[in-house]
Motif scaffolding. Structure first.
Motif, PDB file in Angstrom:
ATOM      1  N   MET A   1       0.837  -1.205   0.000  1.00 53.69           N
ATOM      2  CA  MET A   1       0.000   0.000   0.000  1.00 53.69           C
ATOM      3  C   MET A   1       0.875   1.260   0.000  1.00 53.69           C
ATOM      4  SD  MET A   1      -3.113  -0.682   2.663  1.00 53.69           S
ATOM      5  CE  MET A   1      -4.208  -2.076   2.520  1.00 53.69           C
ATOM      6  N   GLY A   2       0.383   2.326  -0.661  1.00 54.07           N
ATOM      7  CA  GLY A   2       1.089   3.582  -0.658  1.00 54.07           C
ATOM      8  C   GLY A   2       0.949   4.292   0.665  1.00 54.07           C
ATOM      9  N   GLY A   3       1.737   5.375   0.864  1.00 56.00           N
ATOM     10  CA  GLY A   3       1.736   6.096   2.130  1.00 56.00           C
ATOM     11  C   GLY A   3       0.377   6.658   2.507  1.00 56.00           C
ATOM     12  N   ASN A   4      -0.317   7.305   1.540  1.00 58.07           N
ATOM     13  CA  ASN A   4      -1.633   7.879   1.832  1.00 58.07           C
ATOM     14  C   ASN A   4      -2.631   6.802   2.218  1.00 58.07           C
ATOM     15  OD1 ASN A   4      -0.713  10.422   1.266  1.00 58.07           O
ATOM     16  ND2 ASN A   4      -1.462  10.453  -0.830  1.00 58.07           N
ATOM     17  N   LEU A   5      -2.582   5.693   1.521  1.00 56.74           N
ATOM     18  CA  LEU A   5      -3.507   4.597   1.798  1.00 56.74           C
ATOM     19  C   LEU A   5      -3.227   3.969   3.165  1.00 56.74           C
ATOM     20  CD1 LEU A   5      -5.841   2.926   0.792  1.00 56.74           C
ATOM     21  CD2 LEU A   5      -4.230   1.521  -0.510  1.00 56.74           C
ATOM     22  N   GLN A   6      -1.968   3.875   3.525  1.00 53.17           N
ATOM     23  CA  GLN A   6      -1.608   3.340   4.850  1.00 53.17           C
ATOM     24  C   GLN A   6      -2.144   4.235   5.959  1.00 53.17           C
ATOM     25  OE1 GLN A   6       2.678   2.890   4.641  1.00 53.17           O
ATOM     26  NE2 GLN A   6       2.491   0.683   4.365  1.00 53.17           N
ATOM     27  N   ARG A   7      -1.988   5.548   5.778  1.00 53.48           N
ATOM     28  CA  ARG A   7      -2.484   6.482   6.794  1.00 53.48           C
ATOM     29  C   ARG A   7      -4.011   6.418   6.896  1.00 53.48           C
ATOM     30  NH1 ARG A   7       2.056   9.349   4.891  1.00 53.48           N
ATOM     31  NH2 ARG A   7       0.901  10.379   3.221  1.00 53.48           N
ATOM     32  N   PHE A   8      -4.674   6.266   5.745  1.00 52.19           N
ATOM     33  CA  PHE A   8      -6.136   6.141   5.739  1.00 52.19           C
ATOM     34  C   PHE A   8      -6.557   4.879   6.503  1.00 52.19           C
ATOM     35  CE2 PHE A   8     -10.057   4.514   3.803  1.00 52.19           C
ATOM     36  CZ  PHE A   8     -10.901   5.607   3.958  1.00 52.19           C
ATOM     37  N   THR A   9      -5.832   3.779   6.251  1.00 50.21           N
ATOM     38  CA  THR A   9      -6.128   2.506   6.922  1.00 50.21           C
ATOM     39  C   THR A   9      -6.001   2.653   8.431  1.00 50.21           C
ATOM     40  OG1 THR A   9      -5.271   1.317   4.997  1.00 50.21           O
ATOM     41  CG2 THR A   9      -5.508   0.059   7.023  1.00 50.21           C
ATOM     42  N   GLN A  10      -4.937   3.335   8.885  1.00 50.45           N
ATOM     43  CA  GLN A  10      -4.742   3.562  10.319  1.00 50.45           C
ATOM     44  C   GLN A  10      -5.842   4.455  10.891  1.00 50.45           C
ATOM     45  OE1 GLN A  10      -0.814   5.205  10.276  1.00 50.45           O
ATOM     46  NE2 GLN A  10       0.190   3.230   9.902  1.00 50.45           N
ATOM     47  N   ALA A  11      -6.228   5.480  10.110  1.00 52.50           N
ATOM     48  CA  ALA A  11      -7.222   6.441  10.584  1.00 52.50           C
ATOM     49  C   ALA A  11      -8.587   5.803  10.805  1.00 52.50           C
ATOM     50  CB  ALA A  11      -7.350   7.598   9.597  1.00 52.50           C
ATOM     51  N   ILE A  12      -8.941   4.800   9.985  1.00 54.19           N
ATOM     52  CA  ILE A  12     -10.249   4.160  10.152  1.00 54.19           C
ATOM     53  C   ILE A  12     -10.164   2.937  11.069  1.00 54.19           C
ATOM     54  CG2 ILE A  12     -11.122   4.999   7.942  1.00 54.19           C
ATOM     55  CD1 ILE A  12     -10.645   2.232   6.752  1.00 54.19           C
ATOM     56  N   GLY A  13      -8.964   2.699  11.640  1.00 55.64           N
ATOM     57  CA  GLY A  13      -8.815   1.686  12.670  1.00 55.64           C
ATOM     58  C   GLY A  13      -8.721   0.252  12.186  1.00 55.64           C
ATOM     59  N   VAL A  14      -8.309   0.064  10.944  1.00 59.45           N
ATOM     60  CA  VAL A  14      -8.164  -1.306  10.430  1.00 59.45           C
ATOM     61  C   VAL A  14      -6.766  -1.809  10.762  1.00 59.45           C
ATOM     62  CG1 VAL A  14      -8.123  -2.767   8.369  1.00 59.45           C
ATOM     63  CG2 VAL A  14      -9.831  -0.939   8.578  1.00 59.45           C
ATOM     64  N   LEU A  15      -6.698  -2.886  11.506  1.00 60.66           N
ATOM     65  CA  LEU A  15      -5.411  -3.450  11.912  1.00 60.66           C
ATOM     66  C   LEU A  15      -5.092  -4.744  11.177  1.00 60.66           C
ATOM     67  CD1 LEU A  15      -5.664  -2.898  15.791  1.00 60.66           C
ATOM     68  CD2 LEU A  15      -4.542  -1.426  14.094  1.00 60.66           C
ATOM     69  N   ALA A  16      -6.124  -5.542  10.914  1.00 63.51           N
ATOM     70  CA  ALA A  16      -5.913  -6.828  10.237  1.00 63.51           C
ATOM     71  C   ALA A  16      -5.554  -6.604   8.775  1.00 63.51           C
ATOM     72  CB  ALA A  16      -7.175  -7.688  10.350  1.00 63.51           C
ATOM     73  N   LYS A  17      -4.895  -7.613   8.185  1.00 60.61           N
ATOM     74  CA  LYS A  17      -4.492  -7.491   6.785  1.00 60.61           C
ATOM     75  C   LYS A  17      -4.688  -8.820   6.074  1.00 60.61           C
ATOM     76  CE  LYS A  17      -0.599  -6.334   3.776  1.00 60.61           C
ATOM     77  NZ  LYS A  17      -1.463  -5.667   2.792  1.00 60.61           N
ATOM     78  N   THR A  18      -5.622  -8.839   5.151  1.00 58.83           N
ATOM     79  CA  THR A  18      -5.814  -9.964   4.230  1.00 58.83           C
ATOM     80  C   THR A  18      -6.118  -9.355   2.868  1.00 58.83           C
ATOM     81  OG1 THR A  18      -8.220 -10.117   4.510  1.00 58.83           O
ATOM     82  CG2 THR A  18      -6.859 -11.362   6.080  1.00 58.83           C
ATOM     83  N   ASP A  19      -6.097 -10.152   1.825  1.00 58.69           N
ATOM     84  CA  ASP A  19      -6.400  -9.633   0.483  1.00 58.69           C
ATOM     85  C   ASP A  19      -7.809  -9.044   0.434  1.00 58.69           C
ATOM     86  OD1 ASP A  19      -3.923 -10.394  -0.372  1.00 58.69           O
ATOM     87  OD2 ASP A  19      -4.585 -12.230  -1.383  1.00 58.69           O
ATOM     88  N   ARG A  20      -8.759  -9.721   1.104  1.00 62.89           N
ATOM     89  CA  ARG A  20     -10.141  -9.242   1.099  1.00 62.89           C
ATOM     90  C   ARG A  20     -10.266  -7.911   1.837  1.00 62.89           C
ATOM     91  NH1 ARG A  20     -15.550 -12.718   2.844  1.00 62.89           N
ATOM     92  NH2 ARG A  20     -17.049 -11.089   2.326  1.00 62.89           N
ATOM     93  N   ILE A  21      -9.625  -7.818   2.998  1.00 64.08           N
ATOM     94  CA  ILE A  21      -9.673  -6.565   3.773  1.00 64.08           C
ATOM     95  C   ILE A  21      -8.997  -5.443   2.990  1.00 64.08           C
ATOM     96  CG2 ILE A  21      -8.797  -5.408   5.842  1.00 64.08           C
ATOM     97  CD1 ILE A  21      -9.222  -8.087   7.335  1.00 64.08           C
ATOM     98  N   ASP A  22      -7.849  -5.735   2.379  1.00 61.32           N
ATOM     99  CA  ASP A  22      -7.148  -4.734   1.572  1.00 61.32           C
ATOM    100  C   ASP A  22      -8.039  -4.196   0.459  1.00 61.32           C
ATOM    101  OD1 ASP A  22      -4.904  -4.960   3.107  1.00 61.32           O
ATOM    102  OD2 ASP A  22      -3.728  -6.093   1.642  1.00 61.32           O
ATOM    103  N   ALA A  23      -8.742  -5.099  -0.224  1.00 61.02           N
ATOM    104  CA  ALA A  23      -9.626  -4.691  -1.323  1.00 61.02           C
ATOM    105  C   ALA A  23     -10.740  -3.787  -0.812  1.00 61.02           C
ATOM    106  CB  ALA A  23     -10.212  -5.927  -1.999  1.00 61.02           C
ATOM    107  N   GLN A  24     -11.299  -4.115   0.371  1.00 59.28           N
ATOM    108  CA  GLN A  24     -12.370  -3.298   0.952  1.00 59.28           C
ATOM    109  C   GLN A  24     -11.862  -1.910   1.344  1.00 59.28           C
ATOM    110  OE1 GLN A  24     -13.577  -5.890   4.139  1.00 59.28           O
ATOM    111  NE2 GLN A  24     -15.100  -6.983   2.904  1.00 59.28           N
ATOM    112  N   VAL A  25     -10.654  -1.878   1.933  1.00 58.64           N
ATOM    113  CA  VAL A  25     -10.068  -0.596   2.344  1.00 58.64           C
ATOM    114  C   VAL A  25      -9.778   0.275   1.126  1.00 58.64           C
ATOM    115  CG1 VAL A  25      -8.040   0.492   3.394  1.00 58.64           C
ATOM    116  CG2 VAL A  25      -9.127  -1.463   4.517  1.00 58.64           C
ATOM    117  N   ILE A  26      -9.209  -0.323   0.089  1.00 51.93           N
ATOM    118  CA  ILE A  26      -8.892   0.431  -1.134  1.00 51.93           C
ATOM    119  C   ILE A  26     -10.163   0.998  -1.750  1.00 51.93           C
ATOM    120  CG2 ILE A  26      -8.040   0.222  -3.511  1.00 51.93           C
ATOM    121  CD1 ILE A  26      -6.001  -1.869  -2.375  1.00 51.93           C
TER     122      ILE A  26
END
Length: 197
Positions: A1-26
């Motif tokens: 994930m890029g820097g902006n996307l990583q910060r967005f992921t942290q901001a919405i409180g997503v800690l887990a990481k799977t392909d499905r979760i990544d797709a939903q976050v993106i």
């Protein structure tokens, strides 16, 4: 994930990481923030980008050797000058390659003529604009300035009026634009007003 996307992921409180979760976050990131769309460059544009990057590397090495020539003892000058000649030959060879690639793209030749008609704008800046800023000509001046990262950003809060600063954008374009804009011999009414602002 890029820097902006990583910060967005942290901001919405997503800690887990799977392909499905990544797709939903993106998908959520794209729907919420609507990030800048940048088309994938065609093969010629990508090749020109790579050649420009290599030319910049060779220019940097040449500058370093020229600086060494000023401070190193005389017995080493022959070695430094030999390397400088080799670097210059490489720079010229890469520049010729860039010109050959640009000549293959018809609409680029037309844009080249327009861009280089401005005082102080040479081939390297024109090539950089064409390869790194394909939106040039399709956006207004405020939009293109924001895209490059030369539009001053407000930093105000309450009664505090902070200093406007530029940030973000496409750093390669800004870097190559700096010298033509700052050199007095290239001054135009527009660039003079910009530099004194």
């Amino acid at each position: 994930m890029g820097g902006n996307l990583q910060r967005f992921t942290q901001a919405i409180g997503v800690l887990a990481k799977t392909d499905r979760i990544d797709a939903q976050v993106i998908a959520k990131y794209a729907a919420t923030l609507k990030p800048e769309f940048r088309p994938i460059p065609d093969k010629t544009s990508q090749k020109i980008r790579d050649l420009l990057a290599r030319r910049a590397q060779l220019m940097e090495m040449s500058t370093m050797e020229k600086n060494r020539l000023q401070i190193m003892p005389k017995p080493l000058h022959r070695s430094i000058k030999s390397l400088l000649r080799m670097l210059q030959n490489q720079i010229e060879a890469v520049t010729r390659q860039i010109e050959q690639e640009v000549a293959k793209v018809g609409h680029w030749r037309t844009k080249m003529e327009v861009i280089t008609s401005m005082p102080g704008v040479g081939k390297v800046l024109a090539y950089t604009l064409l390869s790194e800023l394909p939106e040039l000509g399709s956006l207004n001046r405020k939009e293109i300035a924001a895209l490059v990262g030369v539009a001053p950003i407000n930093r105000d809060s309450g009664k505090l009026n902070g200093k406007r600063r530029i940030r973000g954008g496409r750093h390669r374009v800004r870097t190559v634009m700096f010298m033509p804009c700052s050199h007095p011999s290239n001054a135009t009414p527009y660039s003079s007003a910009f530099m004194s602002a």
